[in-house]
Design a protein around this motif. Structure first.
Motif, PDB file in Angstrom:
ATOM      1  N   PHE A  29       0.842  -1.196   0.000  1.00 26.83           N
ATOM      2  CA  PHE A  29       0.000   0.000   0.000  1.00 26.83           C
ATOM      3  C   PHE A  29       0.877   1.247   0.000  1.00 26.83           C
ATOM      4  N   ASP A  30       0.472   2.237  -0.762  1.00 27.32           N
ATOM      5  CA  ASP A  30       1.123   3.544  -0.635  1.00 27.32           C
ATOM      6  C   ASP A  30       0.090   4.633  -0.854  1.00 27.32           C
ATOM      7  N   SER A  31       0.139   5.630   0.007  1.00 32.27           N
ATOM      8  CA  SER A  31      -0.828   6.718  -0.134  1.00 32.27           C
ATOM      9  C   SER A  31      -0.528   7.567  -1.357  1.00 32.27           C
ATOM     10  N   GLY A  37       8.432   6.636  -2.997  1.00 29.58           N
ATOM     11  CA  GLY A  37       8.569   7.287  -1.690  1.00 29.58           C
ATOM     12  C   GLY A  37       9.233   8.648  -1.792  1.00 29.58           C
ATOM     13  N   VAL A  38      10.418   8.754  -1.226  1.00 31.07           N
ATOM     14  CA  VAL A  38      11.190   9.993  -1.243  1.00 31.07           C
ATOM     15  C   VAL A  38      11.285  10.571  -2.659  1.00 31.07           C
ATOM     16  N   TRP A  39      11.309   9.709  -3.640  1.00 28.86           N
ATOM     17  CA  TRP A  39      11.550  10.127  -5.028  1.00 28.86           C
ATOM     18  C   TRP A  39      10.247  10.288  -5.809  1.00 28.86           C
ATOM     19  N   THR A  50      20.274  12.221  -5.688  1.00 32.21           N
ATOM     20  CA  THR A  50      20.792  11.377  -4.607  1.00 32.21           C
ATOM     21  C   THR A  50      22.038  12.035  -4.027  1.00 32.21           C
ATOM     22  N   GLN A  51      22.349  11.680  -2.792  1.00 34.51           N
ATOM     23  CA  GLN A  51      23.657  12.063  -2.229  1.00 34.51           C
ATOM     24  C   GLN A  51      24.663  10.985  -2.614  1.00 34.51           C
ATOM     25  N   SER A  52      24.213   9.737  -2.531  1.00 29.22           N
ATOM     26  CA  SER A  52      25.089   8.619  -2.861  1.00 29.22           C
ATOM     27  C   SER A  52      25.338   8.627  -4.368  1.00 29.22           C
ATOM     28  N   ALA A  53      26.523   8.212  -4.734  1.00 26.65           N
ATOM     29  CA  ALA A  53      26.810   8.098  -6.168  1.00 26.65           C
ATOM     30  C   ALA A  53      25.947   6.970  -6.751  1.00 26.65           C
ATOM     31  N   THR A  56      26.368   3.227  -6.051  1.00 19.98           N
ATOM     32  CA  THR A  56      26.236   2.761  -4.673  1.00 19.98           C
ATOM     33  C   THR A  56      24.777   2.795  -4.212  1.00 19.98           C
ATOM     34  N   TYR A  57      23.944   3.547  -4.937  1.00 26.25           N
ATOM     35  CA  TYR A  57      22.516   3.610  -4.588  1.00 26.25           C
ATOM     36  C   TYR A  57      21.808   2.600  -5.492  1.00 26.25           C
ATOM     37  N   GLY A  58      22.059   1.326  -5.247  1.00 30.37           N
ATOM     38  CA  GLY A  58      21.488   0.311  -6.114  1.00 30.37           C
ATOM     39  C   GLY A  58      20.973  -0.863  -5.319  1.00 30.37           C
TER      40      GLY A  58
HETATM   41  C1  LIG Z   1      15.993  14.266   0.095  1.00 32.56           C
HETATM   42  C2  LIG Z   1      16.520  12.909   0.439  1.00 32.56           C
HETATM   43  C3  LIG Z   1      17.645  12.414  -0.223  1.00 32.56           C
HETATM   44  C4  LIG Z   1      18.136  11.155   0.107  1.00 32.56           C
HETATM   45  N1  LIG Z   1      19.262  10.690  -0.524  1.00 32.56           N
HETATM   46  C5  LIG Z   1      19.758   9.487  -0.173  1.00 32.56           C
HETATM   47  C6  LIG Z   1      20.944   8.980  -0.797  1.00 32.56           C
HETATM   48  O1  LIG Z   1      21.519   9.589  -1.658  1.00 32.56           O
HETATM   49  N2  LIG Z   1      21.421   7.783  -0.394  1.00 32.56           N
HETATM   50  C7  LIG Z   1      20.809   7.057   0.554  1.00 32.56           C
HETATM   51  O2  LIG Z   1      21.278   5.964   0.847  1.00 32.56           O
HETATM   52  N3  LIG Z   1      19.675   7.488   1.152  1.00 32.56           N
HETATM   53  C8  LIG Z   1      19.148   8.683   0.812  1.00 32.56           C
HETATM   54  N4  LIG Z   1      18.033   9.157   1.426  1.00 32.56           N
HETATM   55  C9  LIG Z   1      17.394   8.337   2.434  1.00 32.56           C
HETATM   56  C10 LIG Z   1      16.102   7.760   1.842  1.00 32.56           C
HETATM   57  O3  LIG Z   1      15.183   7.931   2.842  1.00 32.56           O
HETATM   58  C11 LIG Z   1      16.274   6.331   1.408  1.00 32.56           C
HETATM   59  O4  LIG Z   1      17.268   6.282   0.415  1.00 32.56           O
HETATM   60  C12 LIG Z   1      15.026   5.695   0.836  1.00 32.56           C
HETATM   61  O5  LIG Z   1      14.525   6.368  -0.275  1.00 32.56           O
HETATM   62  C13 LIG Z   1      13.963   5.518   1.878  1.00 32.56           C
HETATM   63  O6  LIG Z   1      13.072   4.581   1.392  1.00 32.56           O
HETATM   64  P1  LIG Z   1      11.882   4.028   2.268  1.00 32.56           P
HETATM   65  O7  LIG Z   1      11.172   3.075   1.408  1.00 32.56           O
HETATM   66  O8  LIG Z   1      12.369   3.561   3.569  1.00 32.56           O
HETATM   67  O9  LIG Z   1      10.966   5.295   2.597  1.00 32.56           O
HETATM   68  P2  LIG Z   1      10.202   6.309   1.637  1.00 32.56           P
HETATM   69  O10 LIG Z   1      10.917   6.455   0.372  1.00 32.56           O
HETATM   70  O11 LIG Z   1       9.906   7.524   2.433  1.00 32.56           O
HETATM   71  O12 LIG Z   1       8.824   5.542   1.339  1.00 32.56           O
HETATM   72  C14 LIG Z   1       7.835   5.357   2.313  1.00 32.56           C
HETATM   73  C15 LIG Z   1       6.489   5.340   1.642  1.00 32.56           C
HETATM   74  O13 LIG Z   1       5.498   4.974   2.595  1.00 32.56           O
HETATM   75  C16 LIG Z   1       4.298   5.648   2.271  1.00 32.56           C
HETATM   76  N5  LIG Z   1       3.444   5.666   3.456  1.00 32.56           N
HETATM   77  C17 LIG Z   1       3.709   6.197   4.671  1.00 32.56           C
HETATM   78  N6  LIG Z   1       2.677   5.973   5.509  1.00 32.56           N
HETATM   79  C18 LIG Z   1       1.737   5.291   4.800  1.00 32.56           C
HETATM   80  C19 LIG Z   1       0.452   4.777   5.122  1.00 32.56           C
HETATM   81  N7  LIG Z   1      -0.083   4.894   6.345  1.00 32.56           N
HETATM   82  N8  LIG Z   1      -0.246   4.140   4.164  1.00 32.56           N
HETATM   83  C20 LIG Z   1       0.273   3.992   2.921  1.00 32.56           C
HETATM   84  N9  LIG Z   1       1.494   4.469   2.565  1.00 32.56           N
HETATM   85  C21 LIG Z   1       2.207   5.105   3.499  1.00 32.56           C
HETATM   86  C22 LIG Z   1       4.775   7.028   1.838  1.00 32.56           C
HETATM   87  O14 LIG Z   1       3.803   7.625   1.006  1.00 32.56           O
HETATM   88  C23 LIG Z   1       6.053   6.694   1.093  1.00 32.56           C
HETATM   89  O15 LIG Z   1       5.832   6.579  -0.283  1.00 32.56           O
HETATM   90  C24 LIG Z   1      17.500  10.392   1.108  1.00 32.56           C
HETATM   91  C25 LIG Z   1      16.373  10.918   1.765  1.00 32.56           C
HETATM   92  C26 LIG Z   1      15.890  12.154   1.438  1.00 32.56           C
HETATM   93  C27 LIG Z   1      14.684  12.671   2.173  1.00 32.56           C
END
Ligand SMILES: Cc1cc2nc3c(=O)[nH]c(=O)nc-3n(C[C@H](O)[C@H](O)[C@H](O)COP(=O)(O)OP(=O)(O)OC[C@H]3O[C@@H](n4cnc5c(N)ncnc54)[C@H](O)[C@@H]3O)c2cc1C
Length: 495
Positions: A29-31, A37-39, A50-53, A56-58
């Motif tokens: 599920f995703d809202s 998510g972040v992207w 990304t911050q990571s090259a 490495t972000y793979g």
């Molecule tokens: C600006 C930014 C740049 C970043 N750059 C890097 C990088 O270069 N290298 C690195 O390693 N990490 C980086 N990060 C860290 C980043 O958080 C992770 O890389 C990764 O994208 C996180 O993935 P995730 O799936 O854990 O969370 P998210 O990508 O945040 O995904 C979580 C998802 O859950 C959904 N959600 C939340 N609550 C609910 C709900 N109740 N019901 C349904 N859906 C819900 C949200 O809508 C969201 O889509 C960065 C973070 C940010 C904010």
């Protein structure tokens, strides 16, 4: 089993793929209306990369395409994750635009209440809702008066187009990566751009001294070993013993280079402390064009300053700063961090999740203590977040099969508490309530895989000492686990 996954960011998607490969059914599920998510397009601000090259972000079996830039844009990362859902057959399992409002334990299963009004029952639940998902907007005094005078306050993640700032007086609050990223494109169209920085942070140049890609220094095992972990092994004992002066000078030389490269002294932007302070969780890659904008006068940084009040003067919106300055402000963009919560879980579940300081208590950053059938993924935010999330997904898959040997509950709790106490000291409490593991990303990967006796070879790990860590070195991990589970091998406890 049927596993519910909350979140279709990289952590949720990697979990879905691994569980599907192990023969489970999943529903994600995703809202948001798109994956990533972040992207996601709903959260991308202009200038996001990304911050990571790239390399490495793979994910281990799905690297980013080689024709993408070294630091891919948010849109490119989102497209890559979208393609991942096609490649691994995740798409039919996605429920996009659906928020999980409530998750309740019922007869050993989880009953989910959805924003669509429907419900869904799953055997196990993985919370992958992102630790940088909900923006943390400060509550400014005087905001009503400011808005009534035409001022606007937005989170950085709500600025999807720099045109929002055209011909306006823009204030960006914050000095992290997101703040600096969003400042540059806004400053190109705004009438004036001011950054309100409570505390300056060290910024690592993408190319140190204009030549050495920062990944060669900080995205290697050697880079990680420059920071003292609580259990030292091999070369680490040397680096944190007799080799300490070498280690310190390696780290702090990046600070000197950063100072020179960005002319920080001349710009009055030298942060306090040494570069070693980047361990305090505040590392940020420098944004291209940020210091150049400061030098050119298109960006003005107000250091060691906060907004004390928003108000109106002569009918125009203004911001009053802690040093007494009053700035005209049509648009205030807050890149002031995120708020982490699990509002969909009931109080009797939540009480198991936190310590008295509301740190998350998760064994290996994955398993809550005392709640059955629940896992977390993405609560191991790192320099290699996709790799950490994928290896956590492998651990979850093994745990579902009863194939993870665990200490007894008391010992698990002691271990989680000891890890938090260590991170408190190592990062000066900048670990986002126990959800960020920087700078010890690879320690977490090692611990998770050592639990499963699935770590990659010492030879490959040694190669990652001086070369950036390559997630594809881990591509055999999932197939090996799946083969083992199919063979009925390695089942160490009852599921
Ligand atoms: C600006 C930014 C740049 C970043 N750059 C890097 C990088 O270069 N290298 C690195 O390693 N990490 C980086 N990060 C860290 C980043 O958080 C992770 O890389 C990764 O994208 C996180 O993935 P995730 O799936 O854990 O969370 P998210 O990508 O945040 O995904 C979580 C998802 O859950 C959904 N959600 C939340 N609550 C609910 C709900 N109740 N019901 C349904 N859906 C819900 C949200 O809508 C969201 O889509 C960065 C973070 C940010 C904010």
């Amino acid at each position: 089993m049927r596993v519910g996954i909350i979140g279709a960011g990289v952590a949720g998607l990697a979990t879905a793929k691994t569980l599907l490969q192990a023969g489970h059914d999943v529903v994600v599920f995703d809202s948001a209306p798109d994956v990533g998510g972040v992207w996601s397009r709903t959260r991308r601000y202009p200038g996001l990369t990304t911050q990571s090259a790239r390399a490495t972000y793979g994910l281990s079996d799905y690297p980013m395409p080689k024709d993408l830039p070294e630091w891919p844009t948010g849109a490119q990362v989102q497209s890559w994750l979208e393609a991942y859902t096609v490649e691994f057959g995740i798409q039919p399992h996605l429920r996009l635009g659906v928020r999980v409002e409530r998750a309740a334990r019922e007869a050993g299963r989880w009953s989910l209440t959805l924003s669509t009004g429907g419900t869904e029952t799953v055997d196990r639940l993985v919370v992958a809702n992102g630790v940088f998902s909900e923006p943390n907007l400060p509550a400014f005094d005087g905001a009503d008066e400011f808005v009534a005078a035409g001022g606007q306050v937005l989170a950085g993640t709500d600025v999807h187009d720099a045109e929002l700032g055209r011909d306006k007086q823009v204030l960006v609050v914050g000095y992290g990566k997101s703040a600096c990223d969003v400042t540059v494109p806004l400053s190109e169209v705004a009438a004036g751009t001011h950054v309100i920085a409570r505390q300056l942070l060290w910024k690592v140049p993408r190319k140190i001294a204009g030549v050495l890609n920062f990944k060669m220094l900080l995205l290697t095992r050697m880079g990680e070993a420059l920071f003292r972990y609580h259990r030292l092994r091999g070369v680490e004992k040397f680096l944190h013993g007799p080799g300490n002066p070498i280690r310190r000078s390696m780290l702090n030389s990046v600070g000197s280079v950063s100072k020179r490269q960005f002319k920080l002294k001349r710009l009055g932007l030298v942060p306090p402390g040494t570069m070693e302070g980047i361990v305090k969780g505040a590392i940020g890659l420098a944004t291209e064009g940020f210091f150049e904008g400061v030098e050119a006068g298109t960006i003005v940084v107000h250091r060691d300053t906060t907004i004390v009040r928003l108000s109106a003067r002569d009918g125009r919106p203004v911001a009053e700063l802690s040093d007494g300055t009053v700035l005209p402000a049509d648009l205030v963009v807050c890149a002031t961090g995120f708020r982490q919560g699990v509002p969909f879980l009931e109080a009797d579940v939540q009480r198991h999740l936190f310590d008295e300081r509301t740190n998350f208590l998760l064994y290996r950053q994955i398993l809550p203590l005392g709640v059955d059938g629940l896992y977390f993924n993405g609560y191991n935010s790192s320099f290699f977040s996709p790799l950490n999330a994928e290896m956590a997904a492998v651990w979850i898959t093994a745990h579902l099969a009863g194939a993870v040997p665990l200490p007894d509950p008391g010992a698990m709790r002691r271990q989680v508490e000891a890890q938090l106490a260590f991170m408190d000291v190592a990062t000066d409490r900048h670990h986002c309530r126990g959800t960020k593991i920087i700078p010890f990303s690879l320690k977490n990967v090692d611990e998770v895989l050592d639990d499963l006796d699935l770590n990659i070879s010492k030879r490959v790990r040694a190669a990652h000492w001086l070369n950036p860590v390559d997630p594809s070195a881990y591509r055999a991990v999932t197939p090996t686990l799946v083969a083992r589970l199919r063979a009925g091998d390695g089942v160490l406890q009852d599921a």
